[in-house]
Design a protein around this motif. Structure first.
Motif, PDB file in Angstrom:
ATOM      1  N   VAL A   1       3.347   1.627  14.587  1.00 26.84           N
ATOM      2  CA  VAL A   1       2.779   2.492  13.565  1.00 26.84           C
ATOM      3  C   VAL A   1       3.579   2.372  12.276  1.00 26.84           C
ATOM      4  O   VAL A   1       4.797   2.172  12.308  1.00 26.84           O
ATOM      5  N   THR A   2       2.870   2.456  11.162  1.00 27.72           N
ATOM      6  CA  THR A   2       3.506   2.622   9.852  1.00 27.72           C
ATOM      7  C   THR A   2       2.914   3.876   9.222  1.00 27.72           C
ATOM      8  O   THR A   2       1.727   4.178   9.417  1.00 27.72           O
ATOM      9  N   PHE A   3       3.729   4.609   8.485  1.00 29.94           N
ATOM     10  CA  PHE A   3       3.211   5.793   7.788  1.00 29.94           C
ATOM     11  C   PHE A   3       4.066   6.054   6.559  1.00 29.94           C
ATOM     12  O   PHE A   3       5.254   5.706   6.519  1.00 29.94           O
ATOM     13  N   GLY A   4       3.443   6.637   5.547  1.00 27.63           N
ATOM     14  CA  GLY A   4       4.186   6.922   4.332  1.00 27.63           C
ATOM     15  C   GLY A   4       3.279   7.407   3.221  1.00 27.63           C
ATOM     16  O   GLY A   4       2.159   7.865   3.442  1.00 27.63           O
ATOM     17  N   VAL A   5       3.781   7.267   1.992  1.00 26.07           N
ATOM     18  CA  VAL A   5       3.089   7.737   0.796  1.00 26.07           C
ATOM     19  C   VAL A   5       2.328   6.570   0.179  1.00 26.07           C
ATOM     20  O   VAL A   5       2.914   5.511  -0.082  1.00 26.07           O
ATOM     21  N   VAL A   6       1.046   6.757  -0.077  1.00 24.51           N
ATOM     22  CA  VAL A   6       0.224   5.687  -0.646  1.00 24.51           C
ATOM     23  C   VAL A   6       0.650   5.414  -2.083  1.00 24.51           C
ATOM     24  O   VAL A   6       0.909   6.335  -2.868  1.00 24.51           O
ATOM     25  N   ASN A   7       0.724   4.143  -2.421  1.00 22.27           N
ATOM     26  CA  ASN A   7       1.135   3.707  -3.760  1.00 22.27           C
ATOM     27  C   ASN A   7       0.241   4.317  -4.843  1.00 22.27           C
ATOM     28  O   ASN A   7      -0.991   4.305  -4.732  1.00 22.27           O
TER      29      ASN A   7
ATOM     30  N   ILE B   1       0.802  -1.221   0.000  1.00 24.82           N
ATOM     31  CA  ILE B   1       0.000   0.000   0.000  1.00 24.82           C
ATOM     32  C   ILE B   1       0.837   1.275   0.000  1.00 24.82           C
ATOM     33  O   ILE B   1       0.304   2.351  -0.249  1.00 24.82           O
ATOM     34  N   TYR B   2       2.137   1.155   0.288  1.00 22.03           N
ATOM     35  CA  TYR B   2       3.001   2.345   0.309  1.00 22.03           C
ATOM     36  C   TYR B   2       3.991   2.308  -0.852  1.00 22.03           C
ATOM     37  O   TYR B   2       4.490   1.247  -1.229  1.00 22.03           O
ATOM     38  N   SER B   3       4.325   3.487  -1.380  1.00 31.20           N
ATOM     39  CA  SER B   3       5.436   3.578  -2.313  1.00 31.20           C
ATOM     40  C   SER B   3       6.733   3.825  -1.541  1.00 31.20           C
ATOM     41  O   SER B   3       7.811   3.412  -1.958  1.00 31.20           O
ATOM     42  N   SER B   4       6.633   4.514  -0.399  1.00 29.35           N
ATOM     43  CA  SER B   4       7.759   4.657   0.537  1.00 29.35           C
ATOM     44  C   SER B   4       7.157   4.901   1.908  1.00 29.35           C
ATOM     45  O   SER B   4       6.141   5.595   2.029  1.00 29.35           O
ATOM     46  N   ALA B   5       7.790   4.330   2.937  1.00 26.98           N
ATOM     47  CA  ALA B   5       7.185   4.424   4.262  1.00 26.98           C
ATOM     48  C   ALA B   5       8.207   4.130   5.345  1.00 26.98           C
ATOM     49  O   ALA B   5       9.304   3.625   5.076  1.00 26.98           O
ATOM     50  N   LEU B   6       7.850   4.461   6.586  1.00 22.91           N
ATOM     51  CA  LEU B   6       8.632   4.148   7.769  1.00 22.91           C
ATOM     52  C   LEU B   6       7.763   3.352   8.725  1.00 22.91           C
ATOM     53  O   LEU B   6       6.527   3.467   8.731  1.00 22.91           O
TER      54      LEU B   6
END
Length: 819
Positions: free
Chosen positions: A682-688, A666-671
Motif C-alpha cells: 500500500v501507498t498513501f499520502g497527500v495528493v500533489n 501523484i503525492y506531495s508526501s507519502a508512505l
C-alpha cells in the motif's frame, strides 16, 4: 430495425396477427421490443363516408357559404353548410358526419352539430388537406359519379392498417437486417410449427440487356477492402415522383420518399439487405475505380460537409477523382438529380472492418454502413442489381445499356461444417429426432452435402456470418426447435467445486467494503478508460506505458488507466462542485500497463499487465457542523488509520510490515508499506497540488492505493487463530526523549520492536514538542511502551531490564537522550 407487418407478408405466407408474429420472432432470437399500429393516413378515414349532394343553395347571410342537403346512403337528407367554391348539386363527395374525427397534426376535431351564420350544419364536406389525402384546399374532393353514397371512405381509398414491428437485431445477425431476411427466419419457424407456408423471393428472370450504348468498366485496386464489385448502366430514365405503393412501403418504416430512383435503392436495402448506390452516369464517365486516396484528400459528401480523407478510406472513383466513400456515404457531385437521365447502379461487397473504421473516422452512421459493417451476402450482388434494374425500368423507364460488370477476384464459398447428432443432443440437453434436425437445417437454407449415421455435413450460405462452427449450427437448430420445447429435467446434475482464489478474494472484498461503508465511505465505480492528458507530465506513470485503444470513442476515453487516482478525483471534483465537500470514497478496480521491453513475438499479450487495486480518497472535514465538537479537518493520519484498519481486518500483522517514506508524481508526501519480501502492499499520502489544480480542487485530498493482488497473495498462508486474554496485567512505561529533528517516530517504533520481540506489545507516540529550552536541531518525543508476559506478572526488575535494553538501543543507534 423496423419491420412492416404487411411488407413482411409479401415474402412469406402466414395468417398470424402482428402480436403472434412478434412472439414468434422473439422466440427464435430476433427480439421484438414493440409493436405499433400505423396507418398511411392518420385516423384511417374512420367514420368518413361517400355522400351525394342533393341540393345546393346560397346561404342567405353569407357571400361564400352554401346550404346543401347530402344523401349519406340512408336516403335521408343531411343538411350541411359548406364554404367550398366548387360545391354543386349532383356531386359525389367525402363527408365527415356527426361523431367522425378529423386530424390536424397532433390535434383531433370531433364533428358536432353547429350553426353557421344562423343555419344548422350536421357535418362537413371535406377537402384533400382536411382528411390527410394531400395539401389541396382550393375546394372539396369530387368523386366519380358511379360511386355509391354510403360507401366508407376507407374502403374507397383502400386504406390499410399496418403494424410496425421493432426488432432488436444483434450485431452477429447481419442476415436479418431486411424484410426478406426476417421472412427467411419466420419461414423456418412456421415450418417447424406445422404451418403450411412458402417463402417468396422476388423473381428477376425478366432482366435482359437492351443495348450496349453505355458501357462503363469496373476496376478494383484494393481487393482486400473490396472483394466484389458489380454495376450496370441504364439510359433514358426519368427521375420523378414514386408511385403510391412505393411511398407507402417506405413510409410504413419511417423512410421519407425522395424520388423514384433513390426510393428504389432505399426500398431494396430494406427488402433484401443489400445497400445500393446510384450514380449519375454522365458524371462517372468511362470507368469506375475502387481504391484508396492519399491522406488529406478533400471530398464533399451528400450532406454538403467537406471531409479530409484518410489513406485507409476506401473510395469509389472515376478517372477525375473520388465519387463516393465506399459503403458509407455518397458524394455531392455524382448523385442523382432531377436532370439525370443516365445512371450507373452499384452493388458491392465491402470488407466489414474497412467500412466500420471509415464510418467511425468520419462519425457517419448510415443504413449502408450499418449493413456493410456486419457483413452482407457476398453472393447476392448480381441478383440485387437485376432486381433494381427491373424496378427502374418499371418506375422510371429507360433501357439496360450494358452487361452487368461483376468483378470478383475470389468468389465467396459456403461454409462446410460437420455436425454430429450426439453433439447436438448433448448441447441442447434433449434428443431431437433426426428428421426434425434435417427439416430445420433445410428450412434455414443449409444444404446437406453428406449424411452419415453419426451426423451431417452442411454447406452454410455465406450470408450467415454467425454460423461457422458446429456449436453455431446447434444454436440455430435449438432456436428454431424452440427453447421452451426443451423440458426442465426432474433431477439436477451438478459438479461440486472448491472455492478458488477468485472466490476468496471476492469474499475479502465484501468484508473490507462493509468495513469501509461502516466507517462512512461511499463506494464509487469509475470508467477504466480515461484521458491520455492526465499522464502527459508524469514520470512514474509514463505515457509510453499506457494501454491505448485502437478506435477510441473520444480523446477523453482513449487509454486505460494506470492508476485509480484520476477517476476518483473526477468524482471528488463533481461532488465539491455540487456543494458536498466532505467526502470519503473507495473503489475496487483494475489498473493496466504496457511494457514494450517485455514483448515476445509468439505471445501477443506478453507486454500487457493488469493489477487489481483498492483505492481510498479522503477530503474535507472529519467533523462538520456538530454542536458537540468543533469543525475538524481530515488529515493524512486519519487516512493512515483507515488503511491500517483494512490491513488488520484482512489479517495482516502490522508489525511485519516495513514502512518507508515514498515519493512519486501523484503525492506531495507519502508512505509506503512493504511486506517481508519487499513487495509494495500500500501507498498513501497527500495528493500533489499540481494534480489537484487540473481538477480545480482547492482543498487537500488524501489518497491510498492498496495493491489487492499482492495483498491477497500475502494472505495465502494466513490462518485465523484465537487465544485467551492474558490473566496477567500489562505494564506501561513512558519515556521523554530528546532526538534529532530528522529522526522519525517510525524509526523509534521499528527499533523498539526489533530490540524486544517477546514482551513488547505496543509502542505509540503521545506528544511531540519543538520549541524553547531545547538544544538547537533537537525535538522532544514522549513515547509509551506496553509490556506484557502471557505466563506471569512482570516485576520491577524485569521491567527495568527491558526498558534499559530499549533505551540503550535507542541511544546507540539514534543518539537518543532522556529529558
Amino acid at each position: 430495425m423496423n419491420i412492416s407487418y404487411n411488407w413482411l407478408k409479401e415474402y412469406v405466407d402466414f395468417d398470424l396477427s402482428a402480436e403472434e408474429v412478434s412472439a414468434a420472432l422473439t422466440s427464435i432470437g430476433l427480439e421484438v421490443e414493440g409493436v405499433e399500429k400505423v396507418q398511411t393516413i392518420k385516423g384511417g378515414l374512420e367514420g368518413l363516408v361517400v355522400g351525394e349532394v342533393m341540393t345546393c343553395v346560397a346561404h342567405p347571410n353569407s357571400d361564400h357559404l352554401h346550404i346543401t342537403t347530402v344523401n349519406l346512403g340512408s336516403g335521408v337528407p343531411t343538411q350541411i353548410v359548406c364554404g367550398a367554391p366548387n360545391v354543386e348539386a349532383g356531386q359525389k363527395v367525402i363527408v365527415a358526419p356527426l361523431g367522425a374525427t378529423l386530424y390536424d397534426g397532433d390535434e383531433s376535431i370531433v364533428m358536432k352539430k353547429m350553426k353557421l351564420r344562423g343555419v344548422e350544419s350536421s357535418g362537413m364536406i371535406c377537402a384533400e388537406d382536411e382528411i390527410g389525402l394531400g395539401g389541396d384546399h382550393a375546394g372539396i374532393i369530387v368523386l366519380p359519379s358511379d360511386v355509391q353514397p354510403g360507401t366508407l371512405a376507407k374502403d374507397y381509398y383502400k386504406i390499410k392498417n399496418d403494424w410496425l414491428i421493432e426488432v432488436d437485431i444483434t450485431p452477429n445477425r447481419a442476415d436479418a437486417v431486411s424484410h426478406y431476411g426476417v421472412a427467411r427466419d419466420m419461414y423456418a419457424w412456421l415450418m417447424q410449427n406445422g404451418y403450411q407456408t412458402k417463402v417468396h423471393k422476388p423473381i428477376v428472370d425478366a432482366f435482359a440487356v437492351d443495348n450496349h450504348d453505355l458501357d462503363i468498366d469496373v476496376k478494383i485496386e484494393n481487393e482486400e477492402a473490396c472483394p466484389r464489385y458489380s454495376g450496370v448502366s441504364m439510359k433514358g430514365v426519368k427521375v420523378g415522383e414514386s408511385p403510391e405503393w412505393l411511398k407507402e412501403h417506405l413510409a410504413s418504416i419511417g423512410i421519407r420518399s425522395i424520388n423514384n430512383i433513390v426510393d428504389i435503392t432505399n426500398y431494396i436495402v430494406f427488402e433484401l439487405g443489400q445497400p445500393l448506390h446510384c450514380y449519375d452516369a454522365d458524371v462517372v464517365g468511362k470507368e469506375v475505380i475502387v481504391k484508396t486516396m492519399p491522406h488529406g484528400t478533400k471530398f464533399v459528401t451528400l450532406d454538403g460537409a467537406k471531409r479530409s480523407l484518410d489513406e485507409n478510406d476506401l473510395m469509389v472513383c472515376n478517372n477525375q477523382g473520388p465519387m463516393c466513400i465506399a459503403g458509407v456515404f455518397g458524394g455531392v457531385a455524382s448523385g442523382v438529380t432531377e436532370k439525370t437521365t443516365n445512371i450507373f447502379l452499384e452493388s458491392a461487397y465491402f470488407h466489414p472492418t474497412w467500412i466500420r473504421k471509415t464510418a467511425r473516422r468520419h462519425s457517419l452512421n448510415t443504413d449502408a454502413s450499418f449493413r456493410f459493417e456486419r457483413g452482407v451476402d457476398p453472393l447476392n450482388q448480381v441478383y440485387v442489381l437485376k432486381r433494381a434494374a427491373l424496378l427502374v425500368k418499371e418506375l422510371a423507364g429507360g433501357t439496360v445499356s450494358s452487361e452487368i460488370k461483376d468483378v470478383c477476384p475470389k468468389p465467396a464459398k459456403k461454409f462446410l461444417i460437420h455436425v454430429s447428432y450426439k453433439h447436438i443432443n448433448d448441447l441442447i440437453g434433449k434428443v431431437i429426432p433426426i428428421q426434425t434436425i434435417k427439416s430445420i437445417v433445410r428450412s434455414l437454407e443449409m444444404d446437406i452435402t453428406a449424411e452419415a449415421t453419426e451426423g451431417l455435413t452442411l454447406a452454410v450460405p455465406p450470408y450467415r456470418v454467425d454460423v461457422q462452427r458446429e456449436c453455431d449450427v446447434v444454436e440455430d437448430i435449438l432456436r428454431i426447435y424452440g427453447y421452451n420445447n426443451v423440458e426442465i429435467p426432474a433431477s439436477l446434475k451438478s459438479t461440486l467445486t472448491v472455492k478458488g482464489d477468485v472466490d476468496k478474494s471476492y469474499k475479502l472484498q465484501n468484508l473490507v467494503a462493509e468495513q469501509l461503508v461502516g466507517s462512512g465511505f461511499n463506494e464509487i465505480m469509475n470508467n477504466s478508460l480515461t484521458k491520455i492528458a492526465y499522464y502527459a507530465s508524469l514520470k512514474d506513470y509514463p505515457v509510453e506505458n499506457l494501454v491505448r485503444l485502437l478506435n477510441p470513442l473520444s480523446s477523453d476515453l482513449s487509454v486505460m488507466r494506470q492508476t485509480m487516482l484520476f477517476g476518483g478525483l473526477e468524482s471528488v471534483a463533481r461532488n465539491i462542485n455540487h456543494k458536498s465537500p466532505d467526502l470519503k470514497f473507495f473503489e475496487f478496480g483494475n489498473c493496466y500497463h504496457f511494457h514494450q521491453e517485455k514483448r515476445v513475438a509468439e505471445k501477443i499479450l506478453s507486454p500487457y499487465t493488469e493489477d487489481y487495486h483498492l483505492a481510498l480518497w479522503l477530503t474535507g472535514n472529519k467533523v462538520s457542523n456538530s454542536w458537540a465538537h468543533k469543525d475538524e479537518e481530515s488529515s493524512v493520519y486519519e487516512m493512515k488509520a483507515y488503511v491500517e484498519n483494512v490491513l488488520k481486518r484482512v489479517g495482516i500483522n502490522l508489525h511485519s510490515l516495513k514502512l518507508e517514506e515514498y515519493s512519486d508524481d501523484i503525492y506531495s508526501s507519502a508512505l509506503v508499506a512493504k511486506n517481508a519480501a519487499g513487495q509494495i502492499l500500500v501507498t498513501f499520502g497527500v495528493v500533489n497540488a499540481k494534480i489537484l489544480k487540473q481538477f480545480d480542487i482547492e482543498q487537500p485530498v488524501y489518497y491510498a492505493d492498496i495493491n489487492w493482488n499482492t495483498l491477497h497473495k500475502a494472505l495465502k498462508n494466513f490462518k485465523v487463530s484465537y487465544y485467551e486474554i492474558s490473566k496477567y496485567p500489562a505494564v506501561k512505561r513512558d519515556l521523554a526523549m530528546l532526538v534529532d529533528k530528522d529522526v522519525k517516530f517510525l524509526q523509534i517504533e521499528q527499533l523498539a520492536y526489533n530490540t524486544e520481540k517477546k514482551l513488547l506489545k505496543d509502542v505509540w507516540l503521545f506528544d511531540v514538542y519543538e520549541g524553547k529550552n531545547l538544544e538547537p536541531g533537537k525535538k522532544s518525543y514522549a513515547v509509551s511502551f506496553l509490556l506484557q508476559d502471557e505466563n506471569q506478572t512482570l516485576n520491577d526488575k524485569q521491567i527495568d531490564k527491558i526498558m534499559n535494553k530499549l533505551l540503550s538501543s535507542l541511544q546507540h543507534q539514534l543518539d537518543v537522550k532522556l529529558r
